[in-house]
Design a protein around this motif. Sequence first.
Motif, PDB file in Angstrom:
ATOM      1  N   UNK A 705     -34.823  28.732 -37.543  1.00  0.00           N
ATOM      2  CA  UNK A 705     -34.820  30.182 -36.931  1.00  0.00           C
ATOM      3  C   UNK A 705     -33.486  30.788 -37.219  1.00  0.00           C
ATOM      4  N   UNK A 706     -33.608  32.055 -37.116  1.00  0.00           N
ATOM      5  CA  UNK A 706     -31.902  32.657 -36.752  1.00  0.00           C
ATOM      6  C   UNK A 706     -31.708  33.316 -35.442  1.00  0.00           C
ATOM      7  N   UNK A 707     -30.526  33.498 -35.186  1.00  0.00           N
ATOM      8  CA  UNK A 707     -30.329  34.062 -33.735  1.00  0.00           C
ATOM      9  C   UNK A 707     -28.802  34.740 -33.729  1.00  0.00           C
ATOM     10  N   UNK A 708     -28.946  35.698 -32.924  1.00  0.00           N
ATOM     11  CA  UNK A 708     -27.892  36.861 -33.097  1.00  0.00           C
ATOM     12  C   UNK A 708     -27.111  36.630 -31.662  1.00  0.00           C
ATOM     13  N   UNK A 709     -26.061  36.514 -31.409  1.00  0.00           N
ATOM     14  CA  UNK A 709     -25.545  36.279 -29.983  1.00  0.00           C
ATOM     15  C   UNK A 709     -25.629  37.368 -29.077  1.00  0.00           C
ATOM     16  N   UNK A 710     -25.966  37.491 -28.067  1.00  0.00           N
ATOM     17  CA  UNK A 710     -26.200  38.563 -26.910  1.00  0.00           C
ATOM     18  C   UNK A 710     -27.259  39.593 -27.320  1.00  0.00           C
ATOM     19  N   UNK A 711     -28.172  38.984 -28.127  1.00  0.00           N
ATOM     20  CA  UNK A 711     -29.593  39.848 -28.529  1.00  0.00           C
ATOM     21  C   UNK A 711     -30.877  39.148 -28.231  1.00  0.00           C
ATOM     22  N   UNK A 712     -31.654  39.749 -27.546  1.00  0.00           N
ATOM     23  CA  UNK A 712     -33.048  39.336 -27.227  1.00  0.00           C
ATOM     24  C   UNK A 712     -33.888  40.413 -27.188  1.00  0.00           C
TER      25      UNK A 712
END
Length: 713
Positions: A705-712
Motif C-alpha cells: 500500500x501507499x500512504x501520504x503523511x497527514x492524509x486520510x
Amino acid sequence: MSLNIVQHCIKRYNVVALCLEPGILSESFRQAGAITIISSEIRRHSVLVQEVLEDLCGRFKFKYALINSIESREVLPALAQHFVPTISLIHEFASYTRPRSAFRDTLLWSTDVVFSARVTMENALIECPDFGKRSAQILPQGRCLVPVGEFGAEHQQVESIRIRQLIRPTHLAKDTVVVLGAGFVQLRKGVDLFIECAARVLGSPDGVQYRFVWVGKGYDPEHDVNYSVYLADQVRRANLQDHVVFIDETTAIEAAYEEADLLLLSSRLDPLPNVAIDAMVHAVPVLCFDKTTGIADFLIESGLKDACVARYLDCGEMAEKIRALARSPQERAAVADLTRIASSAFFQMEDYVARLESLAQNVCERNRQEQADTQTILDSGLFQRDFCCPPHAQGRTVEAEVRAYVRAWASGIGRRKPQPGFHPGIYLEQHGLTAKTSDPFADYLRAGRPEGPWHYQVIESGVEQRPVVMGQSRVALHLHVHYPELLVQILERLKHNHVRPDLFVSVNSEEVRNAAIQELKAYAGKVVAVELVPNRGRDIGPLLTTFASKLLGQYDIIGHLHTKKSADVKDVRMGQSWYQFLLENLLGSAAAGSMADAILAAMQADTSIGMVFPDDPHILGLTVNRQETELLAPRLGVQALPEHFNFPVGSMFWAQTAALEPLMRLGWTYADYPEEPLPYDGTRLHAVERLFALGLTPLRLRSASSHVTDLTR
C-alpha cells in the motif's frame, strides 16, 4: 416506559433519571425515589451534554445506563467516553428516523442495543448493514402503567364519563360494535387506512352496526393541511360522517378500552405500541397488518393470525376480519380471552427489567474489556491519528479518538484501520483473539505484534526510496477520462515524478476525446492511444477489453487511473476528497513528493509486489458484491474468499502486468459489463475491483500500500 423502568430499578439501585424534556410525568420520577434531572436544553447543546455527564460521572459511580428511545442518543458519546456501560432501548424504525445518522450514531456508541420487536431490528439492518456483524437483542417491553393519582381522582372520573359518552353516545344502539384506533394523527399511524377499512366494513351490510372511533392528538382539519384536511375529505367523500369520529387525547384511555369491542392498529410502521398492549390486557381483540409491527409477531405466535393479522396494508382483508369478529360475539369473546391471557403473561415489566439487568452483566464485562483495550492502544503510541480519524472528526483529544476507534470495532459501525500497514479484520480472521470481545489491534499489541498477512508493506511519502531505474521496466498508464476537466490534475501530478509512462487513454464521447487530446499535448511522455469506447464498463471495461491486447507482452508495469467524481455520492465534497486522496497516494504532489517514482522503485526492487494501491483507512469487504465475486473468482484460480482483505478501493493502482494478465485474458466484451446507470455498489465491476487484489494469491504475488503523511479520507 422510562418511569416504569425506574420504578422497578429503584428497588435494587440508586437511580438517576435524566429526562431530556419536561412533561406531565416529571414529578412521578421524583416520587419514585430517583434523583431526577430535567432539561430540554441538553438536546440542543452538545457542550452542555458533555458538562452534565461530566458532573454526573464525577458524582456517581454508575454500574450501567439504560437509554430509552433513539431520541435520547445525545448522551451516548459522553457516557462512552466515561466508560459507562450503556444499553439503548430502541422502539423506532430506522426507515422513518431522521436524521439518517441517528441510528448509526446510536448503534456506534451503545455498548449493546435492545430492539422491542423483530421488525424493528430487521429494519435497522437494512439501513445500517454494518450492524449485521454484531449480535442484537430482541426484548418486547412489559406493559407500562400510568400513575393512578397523577391527574387527580375527580378529574379522572369526569374525564372517564366524557370519553364514554363520546364513544357510545346515548342514541347509539347497545349492540353497536365499536372499533377503536389510537395514537397521534399522522401518516405513519395509518389513520387513512383506518378510514378505508371503515368504508369497506360499512360498505358490506351484514346487519351489524359499527362506530369507528380514533382517539389521539393531532386531528385538525382547519390548520393541518398536510394530513388532517385529507382525512376529513376522505370521511366526507366516503359518506362516513355518522360512523367515524375523532376524539382528542385523553388521560382516561382505559375507559376507551372498556367501551371498545375491537382495536384496529392501522399503523404502517409501529414497533410495539403500548395502546395495543393495554387493549389486549383489557380483553379487547387487536387487529393489525403483517410486517408493520411487533404486535403482528405476537398475535401470530399466539395462534391468532387468521383472526387478527391481515396481509401487509390489505384493507380488504382487514375489513373481512373485522366483520367476522363483529358478526360472532362468541368468536370475539374467545379471541378476547386468549388475547388477554397471552398478553398478560407475555408483557411483564418486572420480567423485562430483570432481563435487562441480566444483559447488563455481560455489557459491563464487555465495557471493561473496551476500557483495557483503549488503554493498551494509548500506551503503545502506535495509533496514527492522521490516518485513522476521519477528516470531519479530527481535532479531538487522542483519548477520544482511540475511544471512538475501539467503539467502532466493538459495534461494527464505521470500522477503520488504526495505522497504515495493519488490517485489524485480517488479524481477527486469520490470527484470532485471546479474549473473545477484545479489540483486534489491542490484542495484536498484547501478543507482541506478530507477523502475518495482517501486517503489510507501506510505501510512505517523505521516505527516501531506491530510485526508479529508467529502462529497466516498460511502464504504461491507462487513463479513463469521463470528466475531462479533471485530467489536468493527473497530468500535473505526473510532473512531480521522473517516470514518464506511455499513456493509453479511453474516452466515451467525441467531445471528451477532443478535450483530452488538447490537455495531453502538454504531456512530456508518449501518448500511445486515445480511444473512443462505449459508455459501458466505466474505467474497468477499457482496461480489460480495449487495451488488454496492447498492454500484454509490451509492458512490465501498468498503472490504472480514472477521472473520478463519485457522482452517485450525495456529498460532492466527499467525492472530491476521495479523488485527491487517490491521486496523492499514487502520483504525488509538491507536498507528497514523487509517489509514482517511489511505488515503481519498490516494485522494481521486489517483484513479489504484484500491486500497489492507497492504504484506505475504511474497512471494506465483499458486502453486497459476494455473489458476483464468487462467480468470477474460480476463473482466476481463487478458491476461497476471505471476509477481510485489502483491495484498491476506487479501482486505481499500479500493478505488475503479470498480476493483471489472468483478468485480461478472460476475453471480456463490452456486453459483459452492466449498463448505466449503475448503483453505488453490488455490480460485476465492483466484484472485479476486489478481484484485482484477490487474484494475486494464486500467482504467489502480494499487494503493498501507499500512504501520504497527514492524509486520510
